[in-house]
Design a protein around this motif. Sequence first.
Motif, mmCIF file in Angstrom:
data_model
loop_
_atom_site.group_PDB
_atom_site.id
_atom_site.type_symbol
_atom_site.label_atom_id
_atom_site.label_comp_id
_atom_site.label_asym_id
_atom_site.label_seq_id
_atom_site.Cartn_x
_atom_site.Cartn_y
_atom_site.Cartn_z
ATOM 1 N N THR A 75 -25.190 11.830 -22.439
ATOM 2 C CA THR A 75 -25.406 10.578 -21.472
ATOM 3 C C THR A 75 -25.649 11.707 -20.092
ATOM 4 O O THR A 75 -25.231 12.729 -19.598
ATOM 5 C CB THR A 75 -24.726 9.678 -21.028
ATOM 6 O OG1 THR A 75 -24.562 8.850 -20.410
ATOM 7 C CG2 THR A 75 -23.419 10.440 -20.891
ATOM 8 N N LEU A 76 -26.598 10.941 -19.620
ATOM 9 C CA LEU A 76 -27.155 11.683 -18.572
ATOM 10 C C LEU A 76 -27.195 11.065 -16.870
ATOM 11 O O LEU A 76 -26.297 11.898 -15.492
ATOM 12 C CB LEU A 76 -28.815 12.017 -17.994
ATOM 13 C CG LEU A 76 -29.252 13.383 -19.008
ATOM 14 C CD1 LEU A 76 -30.442 13.421 -19.221
ATOM 15 C CD2 LEU A 76 -28.517 14.491 -18.415
ATOM 16 N N THR A 77 -27.297 8.971 -16.863
ATOM 17 C CA THR A 77 -27.111 8.325 -16.304
ATOM 18 C C THR A 77 -26.064 7.710 -16.922
ATOM 19 O O THR A 77 -25.557 6.186 -15.190
ATOM 20 C CB THR A 77 -28.219 7.694 -15.645
ATOM 21 O OG1 THR A 77 -29.102 6.957 -17.027
ATOM 22 C CG2 THR A 77 -29.856 8.883 -15.529
ATOM 23 N N GLY A 78 -25.540 7.720 -17.333
ATOM 24 C CA GLY A 78 -24.222 7.146 -17.785
ATOM 25 C C GLY A 78 -24.195 5.734 -18.898
ATOM 26 O O GLY A 78 -23.325 4.722 -19.643
ATOM 27 N N GLN A 79 -25.724 5.377 -19.327
ATOM 28 C CA GLN A 79 -26.000 4.373 -19.851
ATOM 29 C C GLN A 79 -24.970 4.010 -21.370
ATOM 30 O O GLN A 79 -25.013 3.750 -21.880
ATOM 31 C CB GLN A 79 -27.686 3.922 -19.646
ATOM 32 C CG GLN A 79 -27.977 3.812 -18.432
ATOM 33 C CD GLN A 79 -27.447 2.284 -17.841
ATOM 34 O OE1 GLN A 79 -27.635 1.724 -18.613
ATOM 35 N NE2 GLN A 79 -28.545 1.806 -16.900
ATOM 36 N N THR A 80 -25.505 5.566 -22.195
ATOM 37 C CA THR A 80 -25.116 5.659 -23.203
ATOM 38 C C THR A 80 -23.863 5.470 -23.458
ATOM 39 O O THR A 80 -23.312 4.924 -24.426
ATOM 40 C CB THR A 80 -25.204 6.656 -23.833
ATOM 41 O OG1 THR A 80 -27.101 6.451 -24.061
ATOM 42 C CG2 THR A 80 -25.332 7.061 -25.071
ATOM 43 N N ARG A 81 -22.818 5.995 -22.058
ATOM 44 C CA ARG A 81 -21.379 6.294 -22.434
ATOM 45 C C ARG A 81 -21.425 4.838 -22.036
ATOM 46 O O ARG A 81 -20.092 4.091 -22.725
ATOM 47 C CB ARG A 81 -21.393 6.888 -21.492
ATOM 48 C CG ARG A 81 -19.525 7.686 -21.369
ATOM 49 C CD ARG A 81 -19.246 7.391 -19.580
ATOM 50 N NE ARG A 81 -19.249 9.192 -19.486
ATOM 51 C CZ ARG A 81 -20.470 9.360 -18.883
ATOM 52 N NH1 ARG A 81 -20.173 9.273 -17.202
ATOM 53 N NH2 ARG A 81 -20.536 10.923 -18.498
ATOM 54 N N ARG A 82 -21.888 3.779 -21.578
ATOM 55 C CA ARG A 82 -21.488 2.506 -21.464
ATOM 56 C C ARG A 82 -21.218 2.087 -22.007
ATOM 57 O O ARG A 82 -20.307 0.884 -22.655
ATOM 58 C CB ARG A 82 -21.849 1.801 -20.283
ATOM 59 C CG ARG A 82 -21.684 2.251 -19.272
ATOM 60 C CD ARG A 82 -22.305 1.242 -17.746
ATOM 61 N NE ARG A 82 -22.561 0.277 -17.964
ATOM 62 C CZ ARG A 82 -23.830 -0.337 -16.897
ATOM 63 N NH1 ARG A 82 -24.461 0.065 -16.385
ATOM 64 N NH2 ARG A 82 -23.445 -1.924 -17.362
ATOM 65 N N PHE A 83 -22.449 2.162 -23.163
ATOM 66 C CA PHE A 83 -22.836 1.170 -24.473
ATOM 67 C C PHE A 83 -21.645 1.639 -25.862
ATOM 68 O O PHE A 83 -21.091 0.957 -25.620
ATOM 69 C CB PHE A 83 -23.894 1.942 -25.675
ATOM 70 C CG PHE A 83 -24.262 1.464 -26.377
ATOM 71 C CD1 PHE A 83 -24.723 0.285 -26.950
ATOM 72 C CD2 PHE A 83 -23.789 2.236 -27.899
ATOM 73 C CE1 PHE A 83 -24.640 -0.708 -28.390
ATOM 74 C CE2 PHE A 83 -24.361 1.956 -29.417
ATOM 75 C CZ PHE A 83 -24.870 0.629 -29.062
ATOM 76 N N VAL A 84 -20.670 2.989 -25.993
ATOM 77 C CA VAL A 84 -19.625 3.313 -26.595
ATOM 78 C C VAL A 84 -19.051 2.989 -25.958
ATOM 79 O O VAL A 84 -18.047 3.218 -27.376
ATOM 80 C CB VAL A 84 -20.250 5.031 -26.837
ATOM 81 C CG1 VAL A 84 -21.901 5.333 -27.236
ATOM 82 C CG2 VAL A 84 -19.671 5.981 -26.314
ATOM 83 N N GLU A 85 -18.677 2.787 -25.033
ATOM 84 C CA GLU A 85 -17.222 2.899 -25.049
ATOM 85 C C GLU A 85 -16.918 1.540 -24.701
ATOM 86 O O GLU A 85 -15.706 1.213 -25.350
ATOM 87 C CB GLU A 85 -17.288 2.300 -23.433
ATOM 88 C CG GLU A 85 -16.643 3.855 -22.614
ATOM 89 C CD GLU A 85 -17.148 3.890 -20.919
ATOM 90 O OE1 GLU A 85 -16.894 5.099 -20.935
ATOM 91 O OE2 GLU A 85 -16.921 3.523 -20.664
ATOM 92 N N LYS A 86 -17.841 0.260 -25.418
ATOM 93 C CA LYS A 86 -17.911 -1.249 -25.961
ATOM 94 C C LYS A 86 -18.112 -1.370 -27.350
ATOM 95 O O LYS A 86 -17.782 -2.088 -28.132
ATOM 96 C CB LYS A 86 -19.467 -2.001 -25.381
ATOM 97 C CG LYS A 86 -19.328 -1.850 -24.668
ATOM 98 C CD LYS A 86 -20.691 -3.134 -24.254
ATOM 99 C CE LYS A 86 -21.627 -2.304 -23.286
ATOM 100 N NZ LYS A 86 -23.048 -2.930 -23.027
ATOM 101 N N LEU A 87 -17.838 0.029 -28.214
ATOM 102 C CA LEU A 87 -17.520 0.048 -29.801
ATOM 103 C C LEU A 87 -15.573 0.543 -30.028
ATOM 104 O O LEU A 87 -14.816 1.608 -29.365
ATOM 105 C CB LEU A 87 -18.510 1.557 -29.921
ATOM 106 C CG LEU A 87 -19.820 1.711 -29.556
ATOM 107 C CD1 LEU A 87 -19.833 2.288 -30.268
ATOM 108 C CD2 LEU A 87 -20.709 0.463 -30.378
ATOM 109 N N PRO A 88 -15.745 0.032 -31.398
ATOM 110 C CA PRO A 88 -13.797 0.213 -31.656
ATOM 111 C C PRO A 88 -14.184 1.777 -32.680
ATOM 112 O O PRO A 88 -13.738 1.476 -33.695
ATOM 113 C CB PRO A 88 -14.056 -0.977 -32.762
ATOM 114 C CG PRO A 88 -15.767 -1.057 -32.787
ATOM 115 C CD PRO A 88 -16.361 -0.626 -31.902
#
Length: 127
Positions: free
Chosen positions: A7-20
């Motif tokens: 991630t460069l701006t945090g969006q992908t991190r926010r997506f994966v944090e929603k995953l189990p």
Amino acid sequence: MLIVYMTLTGQTRRFVEKLPFECYELSTAFPTKQMTADFVVVAPTYDFEMTGIIDDFIDYQDNRRYFKGVAGSGNRNFAELYVFTARDLAKKYDVPIIAEFEFNGTEKDVDKFIKGVESIGNTSFTQ
Ligand SMILES: Cc1cc2nc3c(=O)[nH]c(=O)nc-3n(C[C@H](O)[C@H](O)[C@H](O)COP(=O)(O)O)c2cc1C
């Protein structure tokens, strides 16, 4: 299933944090790691100079054999360049695209991704 992402701006991190699923964030500080179990990649969309660490990770040691699928985070305003990083990875490594979504994804995107991972099999829930 382990989720490998950058991630460069945090969006992908926010997506994966929603995953189990258990996740591993690639960065220039932590560009490689030897994998011993199946993983999928979630890639944001940028020029190759910025996302090449994903290819380097997949090419590292034996990792290619554990790479089972890819998802892409992008922005539809980029039109025909929408999620091209994930699409390029799918083509280059001959793995399926599990999901394509904008920014950090909607609930629907999260559901689609989870179903896609489950269809690949070998799920390992951490929650
Ligand atoms: C410089 C720059 C170039 C981008 N190029 C594309 C692109 O070609 N295609 C696309 O779908 N999204 C593109 N995006 C959008 C990002 O891929 C998208 O916002 C993504 O969610 C960012 O993920 P991250 O916050 O995890 O880095 C670009 C964003 C920036 C800032």
